[in-house]
Design a protein around this motif. Structure first.
Motif: not given
Length: 350
Positions: A115-125, A127-134
């Motif tokens: 929940d603390q991961v910025d969505e931009a970090a997904v492709s850059a790093e 990292k796993k990320v949850r969609h905002a509405h989840r």
């Protein structure tokens, strides 16, 4: 957590084989009610070759999700009989799995970190990320829920793509007006698009009725399947495979929806004696297609499975919500409004 690397040999018997194994969970995906994990075997050594042969489904801590034991009981008593021997293979094998307290705690901790991961970090790093509405919805505490549900992982060796779609309502709503130009699914999609609401998995760019057209309407089926098949190359082969291997399954689902058809506005307003749990589950199930690259151009459909067939709860104002939705579709004229849509019913009236 990195993904497990052990060899896989998934089969329908795998969920039962892993009931007593010690497992490691790896976040894969989530929907409104559940979170899905791939699993690797920590012990015993003799079962490590089964790593990633199953997925684990854990329910979210929400008022409308049922304990896993109850879900399995409902499945055996109410869903299995609907498919009999002829269609039994459409359902994935499932097995209850007793979680450890450590597994439940680690899974929730991982969700909070995601929940603390910025969505931009997904492709850059990566990292796993949850969609905002989840975000900010987690698993129940171990004291509340000690079980998960193991299911066969369909994306095993020899499978190049796993495709999911929701056929939704394969029959019209009983309360739809005469002369409607939209089926129930297209009417709801029109409403949601107009309001700019989050696009659900039931809005896949095609009318559900188009999935069942005959060979004389091959172009209609082709247009619909281009929204399901991810590559389009060899689409003619996919259409042929879909016609012979998937349409019979969908026709059985359509038949079940007809048999459990008390889902009109009057039914919701007078719910006594109505079995909404089964009826609405049938209309929300997912279809998974395991696809393999064909020797010739295109793909082969290796397997067809139905999932998300948990009985819908009628508690927490669900029936009132269904009634309000049907009333909104009627009052707003959404069964007639075909702006931006291409419903099968609308095309038939041109």
């Amino acid at each position: 957590m990195s993904s497990p690397t052990h060899a896989r040999c998934p089969s329908p018997s795998c969920p039962s084989a892993l009931k007593e194994a010690t497992l490691q969970l790896y976040y894969l995906a989530e929907g409104a009610a559940n979170i899905i994990y791939t699993v690797s075997v920590v012990s015993p050594e003799s079962l490590k070759h089964h790593s990633r042969c199953c997925i684990m489904r854990l329910r979210k801590d929400l008022s409308f999700t049922k304990p896993a034991q109850e879900v399995m009981s409902d499945f055996k008593s109410a869903v299995l009989p609907l498919f009999g021997d002829e269609y039994r293979t459409l359902l994935m094998e499932q097995a209850l799995y007793r979680l450890s307290e450590e597994m439940a705690q680690k899974a929730n901790q991982e969700l909070r970190e995601m929940d603390q991961v910025d969505e931009a970090a997904v492709s850059a790093e990566g990292k796993k990320v949850r969609h905002a509405h989840r975000r900010h919805i987690y698993l129940p505490s171990y004291q509340v829920e000690q079980y998960g549900i193991l299911m066969q992982n369909l994306q095993g060796p020899g499978i190049d793509w796993l495709v999911e779609f929701k056929p939704k309502w394969l029959v019209q709503s009983p309360s739809a007006p005469s002369g409607a130009r939209n089926c129930r699914t297209c009417a709801l999609n029109a409403l949601r698009r107009k309001d700019g609401k989050h696009k659900g998995r039931g809005d896949s760019g095609f009318c559900p009725f188009d999935l069942l057209v005959g060979p004389e309407q091959g172009d209609v089926l082709t247009r619909a399947l281009k929204n399901i098949w991810p590559l389009h190359k060899g689409i003619d082969k996919f259409v042929a495979e879909f016609t012979t291997k998937v349409q019979p399954a969908l026709r059985h689902l359509q038949k079940l929806e007809q048999e459990h058809g008390s889902v009109g506005l009057n039914d919701f307003l007078s719910p006594d004696g109505k079995d909404f749990g089964v009826a609405m589950a049938l209309r929300d199930c997912s279809v998974f297609l395991a696809l393999r690259r064909s020797i010739t151009e295109g793909v082969d459909v290796v397997d067809v499975k139905f999932a998300d067939l948990d009985l819908k709860t009628t508690e927490g104002g669900k029936v009132q919500k269904w009634a309000a939705m049907e009333q909104e579709l009627l009052d707003g004229g959404w069964y007639y409004n075909s702006e931006g849509l291409d419903c099968s019913l609308s095309r038939a009236k041109r």
